[in-house]
Enzyme design. Structure first.
Site, PDB file in Angstrom:
ATOM      1  N   ASN A  43     -52.733 -25.644  -5.758  1.00  0.00           N
ATOM      2  CA  ASN A  43     -52.547 -24.656  -4.454  1.00  0.00           C
ATOM      3  C   ASN A  43     -53.633 -24.556  -3.772  1.00  0.00           C
ATOM      4  OD1 ASN A  43     -51.980 -22.653  -2.862  1.00  0.00           O
ATOM      5  ND2 ASN A  43     -51.794 -21.053  -4.629  1.00  0.00           N
ATOM      6  N   PRO A  44     -53.880 -25.133  -2.672  1.00  0.00           N
ATOM      7  CA  PRO A  44     -55.051 -25.231  -1.747  1.00  0.00           C
ATOM      8  C   PRO A  44     -55.326 -23.777  -1.176  1.00  0.00           C
ATOM      9  CG  PRO A  44     -53.146 -26.175  -0.575  1.00  0.00           C
ATOM     10  CD  PRO A  44     -52.588 -25.876  -1.876  1.00  0.00           C
ATOM     11  N   SER A  57     -57.413 -15.457  -7.789  1.00  0.00           N
ATOM     12  CA  SER A  57     -58.273 -14.085  -7.629  1.00  0.00           C
ATOM     13  C   SER A  57     -58.536 -13.360  -8.776  1.00  0.00           C
ATOM     14  CB  SER A  57     -57.362 -13.311  -6.617  1.00  0.00           C
ATOM     15  OG  SER A  57     -57.166 -13.884  -5.289  1.00  0.00           O
ATOM     16  N   THR A  58     -57.586 -13.286  -9.763  1.00  0.00           N
ATOM     17  CA  THR A  58     -57.846 -12.716 -11.040  1.00  0.00           C
ATOM     18  C   THR A  58     -57.771 -13.692 -12.080  1.00  0.00           C
ATOM     19  OG1 THR A  58     -55.399 -12.191 -11.026  1.00  0.00           O
ATOM     20  CG2 THR A  58     -56.759 -10.668 -10.003  1.00  0.00           C
ATOM     21  N   ALA A 113     -44.882 -21.748  -0.594  1.00  0.00           N
ATOM     22  CA  ALA A 113     -44.538 -20.999  -1.722  1.00  0.00           C
ATOM     23  C   ALA A 113     -43.607 -21.525  -2.406  1.00  0.00           C
ATOM     24  CB  ALA A 113     -44.252 -19.393  -1.207  1.00  0.00           C
ATOM     25  N   ASN A 114     -43.732 -21.673  -3.720  1.00  0.00           N
ATOM     26  CA  ASN A 114     -42.192 -22.216  -4.618  1.00  0.00           C
ATOM     27  C   ASN A 114     -42.291 -23.719  -4.249  1.00  0.00           C
ATOM     28  OD1 ASN A 114     -41.503 -19.677  -5.916  1.00  0.00           O
ATOM     29  ND2 ASN A 114     -40.518 -19.260  -4.017  1.00  0.00           N
ATOM     30  N   ARG A 161     -58.766  -6.788  -1.691  1.00  0.00           N
ATOM     31  CA  ARG A 161     -57.549  -6.077  -1.132  1.00  0.00           C
ATOM     32  C   ARG A 161     -57.237  -5.169  -2.223  1.00  0.00           C
ATOM     33  NH1 ARG A 161     -55.760 -11.163  -1.799  1.00  0.00           N
ATOM     34  NH2 ARG A 161     -53.673 -11.513  -3.067  1.00  0.00           N
ATOM     35  N   GLY A 179     -54.356 -19.664  -9.115  1.00  0.00           N
ATOM     36  CA  GLY A 179     -54.303 -18.161  -9.864  1.00  0.00           C
ATOM     37  C   GLY A 179     -53.013 -18.111 -10.347  1.00  0.00           C
ATOM     38  N   ASP A 180     -52.828 -16.859 -10.667  1.00  0.00           N
ATOM     39  CA  ASP A 180     -51.625 -16.562 -11.574  1.00  0.00           C
ATOM     40  C   ASP A 180     -50.452 -16.808 -11.018  1.00  0.00           C
ATOM     41  OD1 ASP A 180     -53.113 -15.501 -13.915  1.00  0.00           O
ATOM     42  OD2 ASP A 180     -53.281 -13.433 -13.228  1.00  0.00           O
TER      43      ASP A 180
END
Length: 512
Positions: free
Chosen positions: A107-108, A209-210, A142-143, A279, A165-166
């Site tokens: 995922n870029p 991010s997480t 997405a997807n 955010r 990420g997740d």
């Protein structure tokens, strides 16, 4: 090398380097080494007329569950002995269940948009060193990865790696599980359908991010560490929960399913993606100040097959005995009475009230900001979910509860917090209850016991949003069921003695 015959090695051997040992299962690669003239003229090789050498690359464990690739070169004057060692070590590596061909999705756009760079600079060289071939697919929307997994010949790969990420992990997970059910003729819209296990392992290269899922299953969000777990072929089973509404499949979840506070935070943060990871801080503070509570009813089946409880402080670790025993107990229950009979006859519990947060977690949900997570004793593969109910309380008390996630205090030690280990649950908001929703009707058939410790109080009717592994679900009435060990990761769980091992290695080249 000259003191140990290569033929004495077996699958469980350790290679001895001076006063250090490394399991052969943690060797990354073995390569013949060409000693140049400069090397031969230095140190102890200077006295050797024609030394022969090979280099062993291995996992070196550092603090905080961090892994690195280290190497050591063995040398001797006997060319035949040198070749015997190279061959013996390579044959041992062939016996391991290691991946040889991987499908990689990058995922870029996730996190800080560093996924492609992280893979090319930190991960790809390690895969090449370990002689792992890859087919790399950079997603454009997405997807994209999920859709692609329904089309590719998945049987030609030993695993699927997601770089992101997740959210990226969720895409790959939905693609693999969905593909498996489709190929097996399983209707995912049936909430009671026994799902087929997905035996193709998923590797996570954190670049989001997480990176909560990576942190909770490896102990650190570090691309090199995750790549090494993939290379040596670690395998960690993982529970997956299915989420349905009115006999319609919505999502799978492996970490957090949250209504109220965490749902509101996600909904608000989605409008502020331009802020990046900050955010979540902004939306969290804003949601905390609003202090919304939501009224509804929860129906759940306790996970009686599990060997632990959410408050026993027995954390899930590598080779977890609770996960192993719970899986065996669950299998015995299913064999004894059958899945359908068990779900129809077993007693349901019911709780009504106002809630600031309703959280269901299949793992601890730990991350760097919350090292213990939302449920420190949640287990990765015991066939259960920890259902956490935070009832209406003052803003100050709720702040105290949130702060507990960042320290070592018992975060369930509040009168307004309840936690249950469950294998399935249903929720419907007060608004839908008044409209006699289908989910409520389903639950009413199973009401065996009411928990009346905290009766519902009067408040304005409102609906929140469900946070399903970082994606929003707008339906406030859902059915959730845990599927024991539905999938596998290239991981081994969090190792217990990582710090102790690191301190023992700090003297010389260690862990081979």
């Amino acid at each position: 090398v000259t003191n140990q015959p290569a033929h004495e090695l077996d699958r469980g051997s350790c290679v001895h380097i001076e006063n250090c040992f490394v399991p052969t299962s943690e060797i990354i690669a073995v390569e013949e080494t060409d000693l140049n003239k400069k090397q031969r003229n230095s140190g102890k090789w200077q006295k050797m007329a024609k030394p022969h050498a090979f280099t062993v690359y291995y996992v070196k464990k550092a603090r905080n569950h961090r892994w690195r690739c280290s190497d050591v070169t063995f040398w001797c004057v006997d060319e035949q002995l040198c070749n015997q060692w190279i061959q013996a070590l390579k044959e041992l590596l062939e016996l391991q269940t290691r991946p040889k061909h991987l499908l990689v999705y990058i995922n870029p756009y996730g996190g800080k948009r560093q996924g492609k760079r992280i893979y090319e600079q930190k991960v790809a060289p390690l895969f090449s060193l370990a002689s792992i071939s890859t087919d790399v697919f950079v997603t454009e929307r997405a997807n994209h990865a999920k859709d692609n997994l329904f089309e590719v010949n998945i049987n030609k790969y030993d695993g699927v790696v997601c770089v992101g990420g997740d959210g990226m992990f969720s895409e790959v997970m939905h693609g693999l599980i969905g593909r498996m059910q489709k190929d097996s003729g399983i209707d995912q819209n049936n909430p009671k359908a026994p799902l087929v296990q997905c035996n193709i392992r998923i590797g996570i290269i954190p670049a989001g991010s997480t990176d909560c899922i990576c942190y909770s299953t490896v102990g650190i969000s570090d691309p090199v560490t995750s790549a090494l777990h993939i290379i040596i072929g670690d395998s960690q089973p993982l529970d997956v929960s299915s989420v349905h509404h009115n006999n319609t499949f919505l999502k799978y979840t492996v970490s957090l399913l949250g209504y109220g506070f965490y749902g509101d935070v996600l909904k608000d943060s989605e409008k502020k993606r331009w802020m990046g990871p900050m955010r979540y801080d902004y939306s969290g503070f804003k949601t905390f100040l609003s202090h919304h509570c939501y009224e509804g009813t929860i129906y759940f089946q306790p996970a009686k097959h599990t060997q632990g409880s959410p408050r026993d402080k027995d954390s899930c670790r590598t080779g977890c005995h609770i996960c192993r025993q719970s899986e065996q107990q669950l299998a015995e229950e299913h064999k004894k009475c059958g899945l359908k009979h068990e779900e129809d006859e077993e007693e349901w519990k019911v709780i009504k009230g106002k809630f600031l947060a309703i959280n269901a977690v299949n793992m601890s949900c730990a991350c760097p900001r919350s090292p213990k997570g939302l449920s420190p004793a949640a287990h990765l593969a015991d066939g259960s979910s920890d259902l956490i109910l935070v009832r209406k309380c003052s803003r100050f008390d709720f702040l105290r509860y949130l702060i507990r996630h960042t320290n070592q205090d018992d975060q369930f030690d509040f009168s307004f917090v309840d936690v249950y280990r469950v294998k399935s649950f249903q929720f419907t908001s007060k608004l839908l209850e008044d409209n006699e929703s289908d989910v409520t009707d389903i639950g009413k058939k199973h009401f065996g016991q009411f928990c009346r410790d905290h009766p519902a109080c009067c408040c304005s009717i409102a609906n929140s949003t469900w946070n399903c592994d970082g994606e929003t679900l707008n339906s406030s009435a859902i059915e959730v069921r845990v599927h024991c060990q539905l999938m596998k990761l290239f991981a081994r769980g969090i190792e217990e003695n990582c710090k102790e091992a690191a301190s023992n290695q700090s003297t010389v080249e260690q862990l081979l």
